[in-house]
Design a protein around this motif. Structure first.
Motif: not given
Ligand SMILES: Cc1cc2nc3c(=O)[nH]c(=O)nc-3n(C[C@H](O)[C@H](O)[C@H](O)COP(=O)(O)OP(=O)(O)OC[C@H]3O[C@@H](n4cnc5c(N)ncnc54)[C@H](O)[C@@H]3O)c2cc1C
Length: 452
Positions: A341-358
């Motif tokens: 779960d940790d890895a899946a959520a981290a992957d999705a959050v990293a994808a969102l940060r490519r759009l909205y940054g920090e």
């Protein structure tokens, strides 16, 4: 004489509907359910104090929908949320381009127009397809035609449309585009608004099943046709009835988890083998605060930033907290099932940060599904795999010999893979057992009266 008239196997939407209709008609009905809960692929997690629908969420199109009539008759609160289907536009979507930059309104409008043009070419390619063609084949022919036009789109845009079509198949069917038949999305029409259920969608099968004899944690292993009907063997005993309605998911049938004695005839066994069972998983991320723009129903990343996690739906209205829902389907959905779960959520959050940054904070809660690993579904929903057809869905309903009936989303060709299809198939199975039409308005009224 067997103890029961009908044994219904599975207490999801189709099984609950069939069982209740038969019980209302005066039959002695037993429902055998493998899990420790009712609802099957309608499953609401309420542990956090609000509803999180881990299975189905939407009624996809309320016009002329018998399911919508039922939801209204039972006074189920709904929220209009018309972006459940995979559309290029139609509703406010915050689009991000292949560099991860927010697109202007004009750029989004151009994107929608480009997809509509490609869709027209695709429709044409599908109409000229021959048996055995995959959805990938027709997509490539359509895009090839667009590339060779005088006013050709630039190759980058063509790639984005290719990616969009791939994602659409993954989301609608849970399948890789090369495994779907060229006609696999023919029935994929949505008439009218779409709605979700703030109190949780599984209220519906629970209310239908109330008062029925449902035995939970009874895993059916074998069904034998005998002189006076059927013997149904479970891990907790054997039950006999004049007939049975099998509503287990196609994935369970394909896995051979239930033995049929004698073996199923080809008219049913062949569609089971030909149709596909896809994987479609959900990931909900709840954030401490909202970082995306007001008014956007969804966020979508085109091109490389959206290769995997590409679409996020703002479902905050359901929980009253800032929450995004994203999907992992097809091969990517199977891959995500292997992550923690940790890895899946981290992957999705990293994808969102490519759009909205920090601006994207760490999520404070998450929910992730793994329907493909569930032994009582073996996937999320059925699709027309290459070489099969929509007729296979209805052929799967049987009845093989008047004693053995099938229901469930995979048996309803007009609207497979949906709760509406499951509901209609349950009603059809009850009609076949009773040998007469059923009245769904009286069905809803009967549920209300029994609750009063
Ligand atoms: C993640 C996800 C999202 C979805 N989103 C939507 C949506 O938004 N809108 C929509 O319309 N549809 C959606 N669907 C599809 C929808 O959930 C299904 O089509 C519908 O719920 C299927 O109902 P059913 O009765 O056919 O099957 P199920 O609900 O799967 O019921 C079958 C039952 O059989 C039981 N069973 C299995 N094996 C055995 C056994 N050996 N012995 C006894 N019992 C057994 C299962 O436990 C289950 O309870 C979604 C599905 C998933 C997985």
């Amino acid at each position: 004489m067997p103890e029961f008239d009908t044994i219904v196997i599975g207490a999801g939407m189709s099984g609950a509907t069939a069982a209740r209709l038969l019980a209302d008609a005066g039959q002695r009905v037993l429902v055998l359910e493998a899990r420790n809960r009712i609802g099957g692929r309608m499953h609401t997690d309420r542990e956090a104090g609000f509803s999180v629908d881990l299975g189905a969420s939407w009624i996809h199109g309320i016009d002329d929908s018998r399911l919508w009539e039922l939801a209204q008759a039972l006074d189920l609160p709904t929220i209009e949320f018309t972006v459940g289907s995979f559309q290029a536009g139609g509703r406010p979507i915050a689009d991000f381009d292949g560099t991860g930059s927010r697109m202007s309104a004009a750029e989004s409008a151009q994107w929608v127009a480009d997809v509509e043009m490609a869709d027209r070419a695709l429709e044409e390619a599908i109409s000229r397809s021959t048996p055995g063609d995959t959805y990938l084949d027709v997509t490539e022919r359509a895009l090839d035609g667009l590339e060779r036009r005088e006013d050709a789109l630039d190759p980058e845009r063509i790639d984005e449309i290719r990616e969009f079509f791939r994602h659409r198949v993954e989301e609608q069917c849970g399948a890789w585009i090369g495994d779907l038949d060229a006609h696999g999305l023919d029935e994929d029409t949505i008439d009218g608004d779409e709605v979700v259920f703030p109190r949780g969608y599984d209220e519906l099968p629970h209310r239908i099943a109330a008062g029925l004899d449902v035995r939970l944690e009874h895993v059916v292993r074998r069904i034998a046709r005998v002189a006076d009907g059927v013997r149904v063997e479970t891990d907790r005993g054997v039950f006999a009835a004049a007939q049975t309605i099998v509503t287990v998911p196609l994935g369970v049938l394909k896995a051979g988890a239930i033995a049929f004695e004698p073996p199923l005839p080809a008219e049913v066994a062949d569609p089971i083998a030909r149709l596909g069972m896809g994987v479609f998983n959900k990931l909900f991320l709840q954030f401490p605060e909202r970082f995306w723009e007001d008014g956007a129903y969804a966020i979508r990343a085109l091109g490389e930033p959206g290769e995997h996690w590409h679409s996020w739906y703002d479902v905050s209205a359901i929980s009253g907290r800032p929450t995004l829902l994203t999907f992992a389907a097809g091969p990517f959905g199977r891959h995500v099932q292997t992550l923690t779960d940790d890895a899946a959520a981290a992957d999705a959050v990293a994808a969102l940060r490519r759009l909205y940054g920090e601006a994207v904070p760490d999520p404070i809660a998450r929910w992730i599904t793994r329907w493909g690993e569930d032994p009582f579904s073996h996937g999320s929903y059925s699709h027309v795999a290459t070489g099969s057809s929509h007729h296979d869905h209805d052929a799967l309903a049987g009845p093989a010999d008047g004693v053995l009936h099938f229901a469930g989303e995979a048996t309803w060709g007009e609207e497979p893979a949906t709760v509406g299809g499951a509901y209609a198939s349950g009603a059809r199975a009850a009609e076949r057992v009773l040998g007469r039409p059923v009245d769904l308005a009286a069905f809803a009224e009967g549920i209300r009266r029994s609750e009063a």
